[in-house]
Structure formats: structure tokens, C-alpha cells
Write a protein that holds these residues in place. Structure first.
Motif, PDB file in Angstrom:
ATOM      1  N   LEU A 412       0.808  -1.304  -0.382  1.00 33.66           N
ATOM      2  CA  LEU A 412       0.067  -0.100  -0.167  1.00 33.66           C
ATOM      3  C   LEU A 412       1.015   0.748  -0.217  1.00 33.66           C
ATOM      4  O   LEU A 412       1.546   1.367   0.496  1.00 33.66           O
ATOM      5  N   LEU A 413       0.293   2.094  -0.680  1.00 32.72           N
ATOM      6  CA  LEU A 413       1.404   3.759  -0.667  1.00 32.72           C
ATOM      7  C   LEU A 413       1.030   4.011   0.241  1.00 32.72           C
ATOM      8  O   LEU A 413       2.298   4.990   0.626  1.00 32.72           O
ATOM      9  N   GLY A 414       0.429   4.273   1.091  1.00 34.82           N
ATOM     10  CA  GLY A 414       0.481   5.419   2.505  1.00 34.82           C
ATOM     11  C   GLY A 414      -0.335   4.290   3.555  1.00 34.82           C
ATOM     12  O   GLY A 414      -1.636   4.464   3.072  1.00 34.82           O
ATOM     13  N   PRO A 415      -0.559   5.690   5.105  1.00 38.86           N
ATOM     14  CA  PRO A 415      -1.445   5.645   5.318  1.00 38.86           C
ATOM     15  C   PRO A 415      -2.923   5.600   5.045  1.00 38.86           C
ATOM     16  O   PRO A 415      -4.018   4.963   5.938  1.00 38.86           O
ATOM     17  N   ALA A 416      -3.332   7.037   4.515  1.00 37.08           N
ATOM     18  CA  ALA A 416      -4.635   7.058   3.155  1.00 37.08           C
ATOM     19  C   ALA A 416      -5.411   5.877   3.616  1.00 37.08           C
ATOM     20  O   ALA A 416      -5.997   5.981   3.018  1.00 37.08           O
ATOM     21  N   VAL A 417      -4.341   5.200   2.028  1.00 42.52           N
ATOM     22  CA  VAL A 417      -4.523   4.143   1.078  1.00 42.52           C
ATOM     23  C   VAL A 417      -5.286   3.123   2.991  1.00 42.52           C
ATOM     24  O   VAL A 417      -6.523   2.227   2.629  1.00 42.52           O
ATOM     25  N   LEU A 418      -4.587   2.825   3.404  1.00 41.29           N
ATOM     26  CA  LEU A 418      -5.152   1.820   4.074  1.00 41.29           C
ATOM     27  C   LEU A 418      -6.082   2.345   4.872  1.00 41.29           C
ATOM     28  O   LEU A 418      -7.167   1.368   5.697  1.00 41.29           O
ATOM     29  N   ALA A 419      -6.399   3.061   5.155  1.00 42.77           N
ATOM     30  CA  ALA A 419      -7.280   4.152   6.055  1.00 42.77           C
ATOM     31  C   ALA A 419      -8.830   4.052   5.241  1.00 42.77           C
ATOM     32  O   ALA A 419     -10.193   3.327   6.102  1.00 42.77           O
ATOM     33  N   ARG A 420      -8.445   3.999   4.103  1.00 41.34           N
ATOM     34  CA  ARG A 420      -9.749   3.836   2.888  1.00 41.34           C
ATOM     35  C   ARG A 420     -10.207   2.479   3.878  1.00 41.34           C
ATOM     36  O   ARG A 420     -12.154   1.998   3.711  1.00 41.34           O
ATOM     37  N   VAL A 421      -9.154   1.228   3.625  1.00 41.27           N
ATOM     38  CA  VAL A 421      -9.633  -0.148   3.079  1.00 41.27           C
ATOM     39  C   VAL A 421     -10.407  -0.234   4.996  1.00 41.27           C
ATOM     40  O   VAL A 421     -11.403  -0.961   4.941  1.00 41.27           O
ATOM     41  N   GLU A 422     -10.079   0.077   6.430  1.00 42.23           N
ATOM     42  CA  GLU A 422     -10.749  -0.253   7.245  1.00 42.23           C
ATOM     43  C   GLU A 422     -11.349   0.231   7.736  1.00 42.23           C
ATOM     44  O   GLU A 422     -12.929   0.052   8.058  1.00 42.23           O
ATOM     45  N   ARG A 423     -11.837   1.317   6.554  1.00 44.38           N
ATOM     46  CA  ARG A 423     -13.457   2.387   6.926  1.00 44.38           C
ATOM     47  C   ARG A 423     -14.494   1.266   5.875  1.00 44.38           C
ATOM     48  O   ARG A 423     -14.982   1.244   6.777  1.00 44.38           O
ATOM     49  N   ALA A 424     -13.766   0.495   4.516  1.00 46.70           N
ATOM     50  CA  ALA A 424     -14.663  -0.303   3.973  1.00 46.70           C
ATOM     51  C   ALA A 424     -15.258  -1.192   4.943  1.00 46.70           C
ATOM     52  O   ALA A 424     -16.286  -1.870   4.603  1.00 46.70           O
ATOM     53  N   MET A 425     -14.145  -1.491   5.614  1.00 43.35           N
ATOM     54  CA  MET A 425     -14.422  -3.059   6.961  1.00 43.35           C
ATOM     55  C   MET A 425     -15.176  -3.242   7.913  1.00 43.35           C
ATOM     56  O   MET A 425     -15.786  -3.839   8.555  1.00 43.35           O
ATOM     57  N   SER A 426     -15.143  -1.234   8.038  1.00 43.63           N
ATOM     58  CA  SER A 426     -16.479  -1.228   9.366  1.00 43.63           C
ATOM     59  C   SER A 426     -17.651  -1.078   8.632  1.00 43.63           C
ATOM     60  O   SER A 426     -18.483  -1.258   9.828  1.00 43.63           O
ATOM     61  N   GLY A 427     -18.031  -1.535   8.063  1.00 43.86           N
ATOM     62  CA  GLY A 427     -19.230  -2.186   7.099  1.00 43.86           C
ATOM     63  C   GLY A 427     -20.107  -0.557   6.876  1.00 43.86           C
ATOM     64  O   GLY A 427     -21.338  -0.363   6.702  1.00 43.86           O
ATOM     65  N   ALA A 428     -19.524   1.028   7.943  1.00 46.72           N
ATOM     66  CA  ALA A 428     -20.078   1.967   7.932  1.00 46.72           C
ATOM     67  C   ALA A 428     -20.358   2.152   5.798  1.00 46.72           C
ATOM     68  O   ALA A 428     -21.822   2.709   5.875  1.00 46.72           O
ATOM     69  N   LEU A 429     -19.988   1.762   4.925  1.00 45.50           N
ATOM     70  CA  LEU A 429     -19.700   1.823   3.822  1.00 45.50           C
ATOM     71  C   LEU A 429     -21.535   0.896   2.745  1.00 45.50           C
ATOM     72  O   LEU A 429     -22.366   1.656   2.340  1.00 45.50           O
ATOM     73  N   GLY A 430     -21.075   0.004   4.007  1.00 45.10           N
ATOM     74  CA  GLY A 430     -22.274  -1.029   2.633  1.00 45.10           C
ATOM     75  C   GLY A 430     -21.513  -2.627   4.078  1.00 45.10           C
ATOM     76  O   GLY A 430     -20.038  -2.300   4.778  1.00 45.10           O
ATOM     77  N   LYS A 431     -22.763  -3.620   2.868  1.00 48.13           N
ATOM     78  CA  LYS A 431     -22.376  -4.816   3.919  1.00 48.13           C
ATOM     79  C   LYS A 431     -21.442  -5.668   3.439  1.00 48.13           C
ATOM     80  O   LYS A 431     -21.210  -5.720   1.589  1.00 48.13           O
ATOM     81  N   VAL A 432     -20.261  -5.930   3.892  1.00 51.94           N
ATOM     82  CA  VAL A 432     -18.956  -6.542   3.440  1.00 51.94           C
ATOM     83  C   VAL A 432     -19.042  -7.961   3.360  1.00 51.94           C
ATOM     84  O   VAL A 432     -19.596  -8.410   3.601  1.00 51.94           O
ATOM     85  N   ALA A 433     -19.061  -7.787   1.730  1.00 53.94           N
ATOM     86  CA  ALA A 433     -19.285  -9.067   0.996  1.00 53.94           C
ATOM     87  C   ALA A 433     -17.640 -10.290   1.068  1.00 53.94           C
ATOM     88  O   ALA A 433     -18.353 -11.336   1.103  1.00 53.94           O
TER      89      ALA A 433
END
Lengths: 582, 582
Positions: A412-433
Motif C-alpha cells: 500500500l502506498l501509505g496510511p491514507a490507503v489503509l484508512a480507506r480499507v479500514e473504513r470499508a471494512m467497518s461496514g459503514a459504507l455497506g455490507k462487506v461481501a
């Protein structure tokens, strides 16, 4: 004609032309026919011993290690400081872990830019063919050092070894050569000298002896990004240089090395050909200096090529008004799955496309649109849920083994990319498939590597629409339910128009759907890929054949590489000499 | 490919292509070789009876008179008012005296622009060759009406009859055809369809079937001037139209008629070919409406071509940020007289150059630089004073007879030009070396016609430098004493760089002076003419051969007509279809 340096070094120039004219001619032919071609071998073994990293080899690593922990010397005018080593001083850290420990000279623009300007007339007067030959020589020397460039790309941009060898070395070299070919073609479209003869009514004629000389604009600034510093900047660098401009390269602070190597090779080759090395210079910056902004608005800078975030791209076009500004910024790429005759192949192709370099390519698909009612396939009807689950399973298969996964994903290029992954994993965006998974690199335990997280969204929900209409660079993929194929195409067009896109795709067996998708792509100006299978992926762009960007949507205002990308970097100046009336 | 209108009207299109393909091919060849060529006869008699005005004939006058004193009908969408007749309502008055009495429809942009946008897809889908054929057909129809266009140019821009026939008709048509040729060439540089084949390591290959489609940007706005409304706007108009855009023409309030004629011919030809006439529309404006500014910043407008004053040109580039803006603004053209082998011919050529159209061309020479110590000639050494006096005498000889003078000078564009002449005559700028003279037109006693006033300046005096570094459009010529030829070349370069220039010249027998002048012109980006004699003048630009403007100095940011002028008006969109691996 004006006296030129040609009288001084004709044998060197003749030799360079003799060595590289065939390569130039082949490139000219390829950009016309768009066939598959390259002078730069895609076989890593060509460049030395085959390596342990599935492409990147021992010799490259040895050469790369020699660069670490020491000052990088480019003997430019106006040195007034040092950048790096160490992150606090602006030095680079590998996405795979270690600091590079390299320092770079910092130059005073008030000394650097006049030296670059002074170098231009002799370069201009040498003419398009000599310039093209010198540029091909630079690319040839870079090509010979491809293993070193491969390691430099891995340890600045976090590429996996194969991608580093491709995008950090040979394909970037192709991008440069493609630009040189276009530059040469544009500069030689008018006759250098000819007699113009206009008959008069009385049987005589006016004669004028005319010449056209290609004249550069001045100094070109290349503002490079961290994701593909070579691939994204070689087009602008070589287009400007081959058209007679001097080029100042401002690297991203996280990825200086690939361009420092490039600049030093270019300076050596220029010097060997009898030109001032200052035609190509490096502008490393102190932390927080905002050097790109202050350079881009200098009156000496007449061309800017930029790859990076949209905000600074907009700032450049708004403020660097004295220059022609070429930008490539962010993109949200859509892929519609409507039906397929090869369900398994499609899933495999899709899984690889979203995984490659952890979805950090500007051409990576982000939104996979699937009709809520499911799709027709060679394995029968598949519901939306089945397609999502099967795509998750395909990702799992592809990335099950850590070593194999790392070779596809890179770091990963940097912490900002990791933060996006973690946000997606949180379920806040939508159900994790399908969840992300941390991958341990066999050699670089500190590297941050993640498999893609697949999230379900529904285009009918406003919150989901807002999510999918933002760019989520990195291993975040949305499986978006749409009401119908037509609704999917409308959403694709809307995304293209409002977010910008570089590469969109459709899987379909329906001629109507294919035509509707094509019409949407013509209307919104995005390259379309139809039913890609096997070893070619939506995120790939074949140099000499595909155009990267269209300049018709917000993702980019220029194209790698068409005539328009090159044509405005120089102008013709005509001279008319009276040749009598007879 | 997307379904196109081609299926509907193939016979009309085939016929147009058959009729015009050879003209297009000849134009393509001419812009490559730059030889003298034109399909549009420079013999006025070709178009009907030879006339009393030394070119403009009876038939043109009859056709023109039919237009006067009545509404001009262009059935565009969104009519919401009327412009003219009469100057208070925005109507035109001839520089030769009478009001034209024509009224034009005014359109609501909120209705007009959507109609134009809706017309684009069918035009895009027809492809480059059909578009080129339709454009050549438009030009052919305009050409057949050249006498009418000649009179329209005389009575809006005040041209003399020959210039009106050239710049208002046939040479403007050449400018349009030149742009069509460039547009066609650019759009056909990539293959429309081809199979791309990339060998894999295992002996098989990936196959992709690729297409490239030329896609326009949207609506192009042409903001025309009053000096050469046709010649200066046909390049942009036809470049945009031939690349698939719709074109909205905003004429100068003083010169609507030539472009209203143009728009109506274009609409008829488009309609006859099965396309929406709204692809070309007219935007006449109410007095004080500032319509160019409000249109140029509309999101639908993606291209602007402008000819006119520098201030509004700068405003456009600063504010029409959603568009590509091409500008041609003001110029200060310099001519250095260093020495000559043909003193009498030089004086005659110079006198005609500064007199033609009363020095109101953007390429007219303004500053004639003469070394203070005099010049060497075939008639021996001539002092600065002798050269100035002899130039004054040559002007007197050329313009002694009123009818002959009127045929060279044409009428002054307006009171601002006359005011400049009067200021120069006052002696406030410098000593008058040859006074202006009021010329009485044999047929148009109300026409304001003046011979050039020749004023002495000295480059060493700061006030004189300030004078010569301003644009004095009209019959005002400065005979500028300079310290040496080198000082003259420096002043020429400085003028080019700071004021902008389109055409500069030198008279010299010295190889060194010629080389220094050429170097200065390459450095500052201006076309140079050397030792022009006989019937070719520094202010002339041969379509298909000379480039008008360089975009390297403030006079213009684009060139009539090079690849760069056309290349950015459309973009290619690629489609890649998987063709199997084998």
C-alpha cells in the motif's frame, strides 16, 4: 539558417541518428498502425540474471543497494541545500519498510532556470532529427538499466516486482519513445525549406524561398506523482524535450529516486552529444516547500505536465496561466456486468483486475455494477448475490497464498490507503461481501499489504451513490446493485461525466447493451473495454496502441499520447526570402 | 459501431464525397507541400460580369442591394427579439456611408444552445470524411456567391474592392478549406478499426479488436472582429465544424452581414445533407449586451475562437475556463531597412505595404527602422533623412490620384482610427515627414479615407519609444531612427516580445544582418520576410503556405493553421473488444 552547433559535432550526431533511426521509424509506424510493438524487451532476463522476485533480479537489486544510504549527485547549477536523507529532511521510505537514506541536491530556481534557458538555443538549432536521436539514446541507456529502475520503483511506489519492471521501466520507456515519435512527426510535417512560386497574370511568377523552423516554448515543468512516477511523466518529459524545450522534473517527495536516475541518465547522454546537460534538471524539494506551486507560476515555465490529485491539478490550471498545463488527476472507473458467455473466465479476469497493485492504478475498476435481478451466463442465471459471492471466492482463490498475493498486490502506498480499507471494512459504507486480509510479505515483514475488500452497495440508495461517486484509490471494490442494464449504463455515464474515468468496461452478450455502452462512452469520452478475458485487463493500457485518457472528462485534460499532446509544445517560425519574379 | 444517420442518407453523402474528395485531397497535399494552390479563383470574372470597381462587379452589387433594408431571416430556435435595423438598435452602417438597414434575429441562449447540443451526435457519428465533404460543400456554395460576399465585406469593414474580394471572399474560403484539410488529417491519423495481437509466451496471442472514434468537445463559439470577419473566423469555424462540433458565430456588431450570409449558407448545406441546420447558428447582439462574454462562459461552450482587441482576449482566456480559447489580438509589426540592392523597388513595396487598407491589417508594418547613419543602396549611400523623404515621395506617387488611392486604401474603420491619424498629424508624437491627405471616393463622398501619415521618431528618445511600442492601427507609420542595425534588431525583438507581432521584415544585403534578424525572430517567434519586392507584401499571408501567427508572442495564442489549431477540438475514444486468445 542560423549557425548551429551542428558544425561542431556532426559525427556524434550522425552516429546517434544511424544507431536510432530504425527504432524511431518503427515507433512512427507503430503509433500510426497501433500494432503491438516495443523495442524494450518485456523479458526481464534480457537485462541480466533472472531473479528471485518473479521478474526483478539479483543484478537490479545489487545496483539498487549501491544507491542507498548516500548522497545522489546531480551537478546542477545553483545548489543551495540538501533534501533528505531521512523522512524529516524529505528523504524517502520504501513502502516495503526501510528508509532509502538517499539525499538529493536542492537548487535555487533563480540560478537553475537561467542556466536551463541558456541551454535551449543550441538544442533548438540542432533540429528535430538530432533531438529525436538523443532522446532515443537517453531511453536506450535507461532501458539498459531497467533492473535498477525496477527496484527503484518497488521501493518508492510499492509496486510488485512485475509491475515495477513494467510500469517503472520498460513500459515507461515505451511511453517516452511514443512521445518522441509523435514529437518528431509533428515537427517534420512542414518542409524545412522550399520555393514557393505564384504565377502572375503576365506569365511571370513571384518566387519566395521559405523555411519553417520548429521553435520550443521554453522550460517545461514535470510535476510527478508517487504512484507511477516514470510511466506517468515520461510522456511529458520526452514530448517537451524532443520538441526543443528544457525540462525541469519536480518529483513527488515519496518517489524521487526513479526520476533522479532518469535525470542523471538524460544529462549524461545530452552531455555526450555535445549539449548542455542543464536541458534536464531535477527539482527536489524540502518538506513543506510547495516547490511545484512556486515553480509552476514562474514566467520561464511555459509547459506543465502534472499527475496527481485533482485539487492541485485544478490549482495549476487556474494559476499557472503563463503555461500550457497538462493534468492527469483522479478517476472513478466503472464496470458493468450484464451477461457473459464465460462466467469463470470473467470472474478470474475481474478478480485480477481489482487486485493488481491493490487497486492503486488510476485505471483500476472501482464500481462493479450488477443488475439487481442477476445476470445470464453460460452456467445459467446468476443472482446478484451469487455474482458477488463468486467474485469474492475468485478473489480468495487468487490471493490465498501470501507470496503469490504479494506478487500481485504490491504494498500500500501509505496510511491514507489503509484508512480507506479500514473504513470499508467497518461496514459503514455497506455490507462487506468479502473481507480484506493482511498479507505478510516473505521478505519484507514491515510492508503493509492488503487484499481487496468487496462491499455491497445499491445504486438506489442515496448514501451508496455518494460513496460510489467518490474515488476510493486502493483495495476497495464496490459490488453495486442496479435496477437494470440501462440504469447501469446511465450510472456509468454519470460517473464518467462527474468524477472522471480512464477505463470502463462491460461484460455482455447483448448487442443492444454493447451499443448502448459504446454510445455512453462516446458521449462521455471514456475508453471502453468489452468482455475482456484471459491475460488482458481493463486497467492495462498498451503503449503505441491504446490512448491513455481522452481529455473529454474530468480525469485528464490531455492524452498519452496523441498529436494534441505534442503539437502545442513547439511552434513553427517561417522565413520568406524574395527570390525574384520570373 | 453505434448506429448512425449514415444508413438514412448514404446516397447524398456518397455524392458529396465524390464531388469534393479531389478538392480535399488537393488541399491535404498543399498544406503538406505548402505550394501555391487554391480551388477558389482569384479572377473576379469567374464569378460573373467584370465590374466597375476593379474587381467587384455588377452582379455582386445587385445581389448585395437586395439584402439591404430588410430583415435577415435565419430560422434558428429561441428567437426572442430583433437586432437592428439602424445603429441605435445594433444595425450596421457602411464605412463608405450608408446604413445597411438590415435586421437580424436575436436568440435566447437557453433555447439555442440545447438545440445545438442535440444536433451533435448525428454529426459526430457521420465520421470525418462526410463532415469534410459537407464543409467543402458549404465553402463551395459560399464561393459561388463571392461577389455578394465581396460587397458585404466592403460595406461592413470598409475594404477596398480587391481586398474585399480577397479577404472577404476567396482567401477566407481558402482559410476555411485549409482548416477542413487539417481537421480531416488529424481525425484520420488513427485507424478507425483494427485487430491488435499480442503474442504470449506460450505461442498463443491475445487478440483485441479496437476502434477509434473522433468525438467533438461540444459547442464552439466564434467571436468575430470587424476588420476581417470572414478571413479571421473561417479557420476556427471550419476547424470546429469539421471535427464534429456545433458552431455558434457571434459577429461584431459592425460586421454582422458577412457572417450572417455564411451561417445561412452553412445551415442550408447542412440541411440538404440530412443534418440539423442548428449545427451552425448566429448570435447577433443587442447594443451593449456583452453577449460574447456571457456566451463564452456558458458550460456548453467548449471552444472559443476570438479575433479582436487584447483586453477582451485576455478576459476570455482568464474567464472562459471551461473552454479552449484561441485568440488573435493586437500586433506591432516592425520592418528594418539596413541596406538594399533595389532602392526604388524597396520604396515602392514599402509604400504599398503601409498603404494597403490604410494600414488596418493586423500584419501592416507600423515601425520602419532606419539606421541614423543611413543605408547603403544601389543608388549609393542614403541618409536617414533621404530614406524618409523618399518613402514619403513614394507614398505621394502611389496615392496621388483619388480613385487610385481609394482602391488601395479602402475606408477607415471608424472614428478611433481617424483620431489616431489626427493625433499623428498634430506633431505631438514626432515631426511629420509626410502628411496624411483626405481622399474623396468617386462614388461614396461620405467615406472617410486618408493616406498614411509618416512620422519621424528616434529610438533613443524615451517618449518616442513609448509611442512606437503602442499599436497605431490605421494609416500611421513611424520612420524610426536607430543607432545601428544591431540596435534595430534588438528593438524589433523587444517589440515582438512585449507588444506581439505577426509579420516583421528586413531589407539587407548583409548576410550577418539577415542571420541576426532570423535569430531574433526564432527567439521571439515571429515570421520574417527578407527583401520583399514586386507584387508580394509583408502584410500578405498565403493560405496553405504561410502560417499566420506563431503563438509564441502576445499577438496570438494560436496559428492559422497548424495541427495544434485543430488537434484539440476533438478527441479519440477507443473501444477494445476481446477477440480471443489463439
Amino acid at each position: 539558417m542560423v549557425a548551429t552547433q551542428q558544425q561542431e559535432d556532426p559525427h556524434i550526431w550522425r552516429d546517434l541518428i544511424a544507431r536510432h533511426r530504425q527504432t524511431l521509424d518503427n515507433a512512427l509506424e507503430s503509433v500510426r498502425t497501433r500494432v503491438n510493438w516495443s523495442p524494450y524487451s518485456e523479458d526481464y532476463r534480457t537485462y541480466g540474471k533472472s531473479g528471485k522476485n518473479g521478474g526483478a533480479g539479483d543484478e537490479g537489486e545489487t545496483q539498487f543497494r549501491r544507491l542507498l544510504g548516500r548522497p545522489w549527485d546531480v551537478a546542477q547549477p545553483g545548489r543551495d541545500g540538501t533534501v533528505g536523507p531521512g523522512p524529516d529532511a524529505g528523504g524517502e521510505r520504501s513502502p516495503y519498510g526501510p528508509e532509502l537514506g538517499i539525499s538529493y541536491p536542492h537548487s535555487d530556481p533563480d540560478a537553475l532556470l537561467p542556466a536551463m534557458t541558456a541551454a535551449i538555443p543550441a538544442w533548438r538549432d540542432a533540429g528535430p532529427e538530432v533531438r529525436a536521436a538523443v532522446c532515443v539514446e537517453i531511453l536506450h541507456r535507461i532501458n539498459m538499466r531497467s533492473p535498477e529502475f525496477t527496484y527503484a520503483a518497488m521501493h518508492t511506489s510499492g509496486h510488485n516486482p512485475v509491475m515495477a519492471f513494467h510500469a517503472g521501466a520498460v513500459h515507461a520507456q515505451d511511453r517516452g519513445l511514443e512521445a518522441v515519435a509523435h514529437a518528431y512527426a509533428e515537427q517534420t510535417r512542414l518542409p524545412a525549406a522550399f520555393r514557393w512560386r505564384k504565377p502572375l497574370g503576365d506569365g511571370t511568377a513571384i518566387n519566395l524561398d521559405k523555411t519553417f523552423t520548429a521553435v520550443p516554448l521554453g522550460i517545461a515543468l514535470v510535476v510527478a506523482g508517487s504512484v507511477f512516477p516514470a510511466w506517468n511523466s515520461y510522456a511529458g518529459l520526452f514530448a517537451s524535450l524532443a520538441t526543443g524545450n528544457a525540462v525541469l522534473v519536480k518529483p513527488h517527495p515519496a518517489a524521487v529516486l526513479p526520476l533522479a536516475l532518469t535525470v542523471s541518465v538524460a544529462r549524461e547522454a545530452l552531455g555526450d552529444a555535445g549539449f548542455a546537460p542543464d536541458l534536464v534538471c531535477l527539482a527536489a524539494e524540502h518538506p513543506g516547500e510547495r516547490l511545484a506551486a512556486s515553480l509552476a507560476t514562474r514566467p520561464e515555465i511555459r509547459i506543465v505536465d502534472y499527475a496527481g490529485g485533482r485539487d492541485f491539478g485544478d490549482w495549476l490550471t487556474g494559476n499557472a496561466r503563463q503555461a500550457r498545463v497538462h493534468t492527469a488527476t483522479s478517476a472513478v472507473n466503472t464496470l458493468l456486468v450484464e451477461s457473459t458467455a464465460d462466467y469463470r473466465d470473467m470472474l478470474a479476469n475481474l478478480a485480477f483486475s481489482v487486485s493488481l497493485y491493490s487497486g492503486q492504478l488510476c485505471t483500476s475498476p472501482q464500481n462493479v455494477l450488477i443488475p439487481r435481478a442477476g445476470i445470464a451466463t453460460d452456467e445459467g442465471h446468476k443472482t446478484y448475490d451469487q455474482v458477488v459471492d463468486d467474485l469474492g471466492a475468485a478473489l480468495g482463490d487468487l490471493l490465498a497464498d501470501d507470496a503469490a498475493a504479494a506478487a500481485v498486490l504490491g504494498a500500500l502506498l501509505g496510511p491514507a490507503v489503509l484508512a480507506r480499507v479500514e473504513r470499508a471494512m467497518s461496514g459503514a459504507l455497506g455490507k462487506v461481501a468479502a473481507p480484506t486480509r493482511a498479507v505478510r510479505h516473505p521478505e519484507h515483514p514491515d510492508a503493509v499489504i492488503r487484499t481487496p475488500v468487496l462491499v455491497r452497495l445499491d445504486a438506489a440508495r442515496p448514501a451508496d451513490r455518494a460513496t460510489l461517486l467518490s474515488e476510493w484509490l486502493g483495495p476497495v471494490v464496490f459490488a453495486v446493485a442496479v435496477g437494470s442494464p440501462a440504469e447501469g449504463i446511465d450510472l456509468m455515464a454519470h460517473t464518467n461525466r462527474t468524477c472522471g474515468a480512464l477505463s470502463v468496461g462491460v461484460y455482455t452478450r447483448s448487442r443492444d447493451v454493447e451499443e448502448a455502452a459504446e454510445k455512453a462512452c462516446l458521449d462521455t469520452g471514456v475508453m471502453l473495454s468489452v468482455n475482456l478475458m484471459g491475460n488482458w485487463y481493463i486497467s492495462q493500457s498498451a503503449v503505441y496502441s491504446d490512448l491513455h485518457g481522452t481529455a473529454l472528462n474530468p480525469a485528464a485534460n490531455s492524452v498519452h499520447c496523441d498529436a494534441a499532446f505534442v503539437a502545442g509544445r513547439f511552434r513553427f517560425v517561417g522565413v520568406r526570402r524574395y527570390g525574384g519574379a520570373a
